[in-house]
Structures are given as structure tokens and as C-alpha cells.
Design a protein around this motif. Sequence first.
Motif, PDB file in Angstrom:
ATOM      1  N   ILE A   1       0.851  -1.184   0.000  1.00 41.99           N
ATOM      2  CA  ILE A   1       0.000   0.000   0.000  1.00 41.99           C
ATOM      3  C   ILE A   1       0.891   1.239   0.000  1.00 41.99           C
ATOM      4  O   ILE A   1       1.777   1.386   0.852  1.00 41.99           O
ATOM      5  CB  ILE A   1      -0.954   0.001   1.204  1.00 41.99           C
ATOM      6  CG1 ILE A   1      -1.936  -1.177   1.075  1.00 41.99           C
ATOM      7  CG2 ILE A   1      -1.724   1.317   1.301  1.00 41.99           C
ATOM      8  CD1 ILE A   1      -2.897  -1.316   2.231  1.00 41.99           C
TER       9      ILE A   1
ATOM     10  N   SER B   1      -1.837   6.940  -0.291  1.00 38.15           N
ATOM     11  CA  SER B   1      -3.201   6.602   0.135  1.00 38.15           C
ATOM     12  C   SER B   1      -3.631   7.503   1.294  1.00 38.15           C
ATOM     13  O   SER B   1      -2.874   7.698   2.262  1.00 38.15           O
ATOM     14  CB  SER B   1      -3.255   5.130   0.564  1.00 38.15           C
ATOM     15  OG  SER B   1      -2.844   4.291  -0.491  1.00 38.15           O
TER      16      SER B   1
ATOM     17  N   CYS C   1     -11.919   8.984   0.009  1.00 38.39           N
ATOM     18  CA  CYS C   1     -10.689   8.207   0.289  1.00 38.39           C
ATOM     19  C   CYS C   1     -10.144   7.593  -0.995  1.00 38.39           C
ATOM     20  O   CYS C   1     -10.906   7.242  -1.916  1.00 38.39           O
ATOM     21  CB  CYS C   1     -10.970   7.094   1.296  1.00 38.39           C
ATOM     22  SG  CYS C   1     -11.537   7.650   2.905  1.00 38.39           S
TER      23      CYS C   1
ATOM     24  N   CYS D   1      -7.119   4.526  -1.877  1.00 37.81           N
ATOM     25  CA  CYS D   1      -6.088   3.567  -1.468  1.00 37.81           C
ATOM     26  C   CYS D   1      -5.379   3.087  -2.721  1.00 37.81           C
ATOM     27  O   CYS D   1      -6.025   2.588  -3.655  1.00 37.81           O
ATOM     28  CB  CYS D   1      -6.711   2.384  -0.721  1.00 37.81           C
ATOM     29  SG  CYS D   1      -5.496   1.149  -0.189  1.00 37.81           S
TER      30      CYS D   1
ATOM     31  N   ILE E   1      -8.731  -4.689  -3.760  1.00 40.40           N
ATOM     32  CA  ILE E   1      -8.749  -3.835  -2.567  1.00 40.40           C
ATOM     33  C   ILE E   1     -10.136  -3.856  -1.923  1.00 40.40           C
ATOM     34  O   ILE E   1     -11.152  -3.747  -2.628  1.00 40.40           O
ATOM     35  CB  ILE E   1      -8.345  -2.392  -2.912  1.00 40.40           C
ATOM     36  CG1 ILE E   1      -6.867  -2.358  -3.368  1.00 40.40           C
ATOM     37  CG2 ILE E   1      -8.547  -1.460  -1.726  1.00 40.40           C
ATOM     38  CD1 ILE E   1      -6.389  -0.980  -3.775  1.00 40.40           C
TER      39      ILE E   1
ATOM     40  N   TRP F   1     -12.317  -2.394   1.818  1.00 37.39           N
ATOM     41  CA  TRP F   1     -12.291  -1.403   2.896  1.00 37.39           C
ATOM     42  C   TRP F   1     -12.982  -1.967   4.129  1.00 37.39           C
ATOM     43  O   TRP F   1     -13.893  -2.798   4.037  1.00 37.39           O
ATOM     44  CB  TRP F   1     -13.010  -0.124   2.467  1.00 37.39           C
ATOM     45  CG  TRP F   1     -12.337   0.621   1.351  1.00 37.39           C
ATOM     46  CD1 TRP F   1     -12.506   0.421   0.022  1.00 37.39           C
ATOM     47  CD2 TRP F   1     -11.407   1.690   1.487  1.00 37.39           C
ATOM     48  NE1 TRP F   1     -11.741   1.294  -0.710  1.00 37.39           N
ATOM     49  CE2 TRP F   1     -11.049   2.102   0.178  1.00 37.39           C
ATOM     50  CE3 TRP F   1     -10.834   2.356   2.574  1.00 37.39           C
ATOM     51  CZ2 TRP F   1     -10.157   3.130  -0.068  1.00 37.39           C
ATOM     52  CZ3 TRP F   1      -9.954   3.396   2.329  1.00 37.39           C
ATOM     53  CH2 TRP F   1      -9.603   3.776   1.027  1.00 37.39           C
TER      54      TRP F   1
ATOM     55  N   CYS G   1      -7.595  -0.087   4.679  1.00 33.39           N
ATOM     56  CA  CYS G   1      -7.501  -0.583   3.300  1.00 33.39           C
ATOM     57  C   CYS G   1      -6.760  -1.916   3.324  1.00 33.39           C
ATOM     58  O   CYS G   1      -5.677  -2.022   3.912  1.00 33.39           O
ATOM     59  CB  CYS G   1      -6.768   0.423   2.415  1.00 33.39           C
ATOM     60  SG  CYS G   1      -6.418  -0.195   0.747  1.00 33.39           S
TER      61      CYS G   1
ATOM     62  N   ILE H   1      -5.756   4.001   6.908  1.00 30.23           N
ATOM     63  CA  ILE H   1      -5.572   5.151   6.037  1.00 30.23           C
ATOM     64  C   ILE H   1      -5.820   6.429   6.841  1.00 30.23           C
ATOM     65  O   ILE H   1      -6.864   6.571   7.484  1.00 30.23           O
ATOM     66  CB  ILE H   1      -6.530   5.081   4.832  1.00 30.23           C
ATOM     67  CG1 ILE H   1      -6.343   3.753   4.087  1.00 30.23           C
ATOM     68  CG2 ILE H   1      -6.297   6.254   3.891  1.00 30.23           C
ATOM     69  CD1 ILE H   1      -4.946   3.500   3.584  1.00 30.23           C
TER      70      ILE H   1
END
Length: 395
Positions: A269, A273, A284, A286, A296, A298, A338, A351
Amino acid sequence: MMCRSFCGARIILTIIAVFQLWRVWFDLGPNPSYKKQWGRPMGPLRLWITWTGVTCQVPGYSIIVFPSVSVQEGLCVSIPCTFTANYSNTFTNSTGIWTSTLSEPYDIVASNDKSIAEQKSNFKLIGNPDIGDCTLTISDAKREDEGGYYFRFVDRRNSKMSYTYKEVKTTITMTDLSHKPVILHLDTLMDGVEKTVTCSPPGNCPATSLTFQWRKSNIPGTWRKNASTITFTPMLDDDNTTITCEMSHSKGKMTQRTLPLHVYKKPQILQESQCRKNLSAIYCECLAMANPPASITWSSTGINVTETSGFSIKSSSHGYNTVSRLESTVMSPADLWCTARNTEGLVSQKIPIYGGANKSMSTKDDEKDIYINAEGEKEDGKKEEDVEEGIYANY
């Protein structure tokens, strides 16, 4: 007289066997399909004649070995060989000798007796004469190795039981190097993980006089010189490139083998991000780098982060990079995580959420094109049509 009768009988039996097979072939008639089928059983007969020859040997003394062997220059060959002496193939403390001459002083090229001076260091008698095995190997074959060779047996307990099998000669012929080398241990390559790769001659031959050098398609010229084994650290830049091993002998003849490189990477990551939060919404992004590209998801403490629970989530991939954008005007989570995963592993990261209405990631006034390259670094001023590997993120 006994030898003449023995040899004559073998010749007669061979002629009879060939005549009988010819009669079977003739009786089948002109049908080519039958002849094709019966062509296969004749193969072993031809092989037997090639193996043994029609030779006159002293009764009780026999040898089975290929009469001719071809080997490529710089490579190796193993020549199977079995023999009997005085009707036996079991002895004690016997000596086997391969020689290029039939009379004393013998020009000995290989022997199991270490006290005997050998004329050729690349010839080895690897068979055990005590069990009737006279197998010979030749490594690092050279043009001067061409010629005929004979096996001689000596029983150390009975000096009268010594015999040179002069009726059967093994002739060695040399050809140019054409076989390609073998590249070993080039299986799974991981980004940033050191890898050792070996290039070797085919057939597990010792690479005594052979030289090796390496090339990589994304590096100009020779990559590594004079090394059959190399250690390097593959990176994502090496993915979908090729690696080549070149093998050559002292006369300069060269062959090569080229293999593709596939470099895998666990998800990472990227530090770009982040989340932006104002009074009415949260936005947001990521960004994850991986090969194969990551998927990905969340998550948040106490909140189900899905599109059906008040969040808008859109993901896209380009090259090794994946970006997932999350937006919500009805939910206001206190934290957001993330998670990026692929076949090589997964990683989760919290994040950071930045507040302030003027720092919204979705406002057009603050939006800026940021290109994330294959190394996870930001680059400004890229045009999307010029990009081969990487992904855009808007800030």
C-alpha cells in the motif's frame, strides 16, 4: 578351430533370422499399412546387430558395447558396456583397462587401477569390472579424443586370465556443439528477493572447458561474464523480460538458451493513500502495487463498509497498480482500513483521515494529476496515453 566354428554358427543364425523376417514381410503382400506395422518389429533386430556385431570371439569371452558413439565437442557421453571372461562375470580385485592400442605397451586411456598412468584425464572407467561392468565415460570431449578404443580385462589372481577384446572396437566421433545449455532454479521470482540461477551443460556434463555468460533483455550488452552461476535481485522492472545463457567451448562455438522472467510481488500500500473529510462527506483513495494486481477492500470499526451500506466504491487497475476510491455523504467512519491482496499475500493499513472543507479530494479546484510509477513514486506532468506501467490518482 573352436573360434571359427563359434563365429560361423553366429553368422548362420543371423542369416536365418533375417530370412524368416523377410518371408513374413513378403507374405503380408503389398498392403502398405501392414508393412508399416511390421516395420517396427524389425527395429530390435537392427539394434541387436548394431549392439553386438557379428564377431568371432574366444568362447567364454564376450563383450557388449556400442561399436560407434558420437559426442558433441565440449560435452560428455556415457558408453554402457558389459563383458564376460572365462564364462563368468563375477571376479575379485580385477582390473579393467580401456586402451587405444592392441599390443604392449598399451596406450591406456582409462582404468580402475589408480596405479596405472592414464593418457586421457577426461576418460573414466566408471563400471566395476568385478561384476562384469566396463562402462566408460568421456567428459569435456575434444577433437583429439576421436578414434577407436578396446577393453582389456586382467584377473590379478590369475595372470593367465587376461584378455583384450580386440574383436569389438568402440569408435568415438566428434561433432560440433549444438545442444543448448540448461538454466536451473529459475522458478518463482519475487520482487526484491535475491535469487541464484545456474546455467549448465545438458546431461549433467561437467563444464570443464566450457565458458558461460549472461544477457538480460532490459540491459544492453553482456550482463554477467565467465560465470555459470549468478545471484541477482529481481525487480518489477524485470517482469516480462528475458534472460539468456550463452555457452561456448574453447574453439569458440556457442549455443544459448533464453527464458522469460516473471517477477511476482506481494501487495504494497503506497504512502499516497489517504482520506479527506469535510462537514458533508468523506473521500478516500487507497493505492496498492502488486503483481498480479491486487484487489482492494475497505473496513472500519463497527461499520460495514460496502456499496449497500452508504458507500460508493470504485476500483481500477493499470499495470501493477490498483486504486480504490471510496466516497460517502451519509456515513462518517472514525477510521478506515484498506486491505490489498493477491495470490502472493495480503496487507492491511489504516488510512489517515485529514479534515477541512478546503482539502476535499473531490473538489475540482484542488484536483491534480499525480502519476504513480512502477516503483511507487509520484511523478507530475505525465499524460495517461504515454503511460505503460503505473496508475493515476487525483488529488
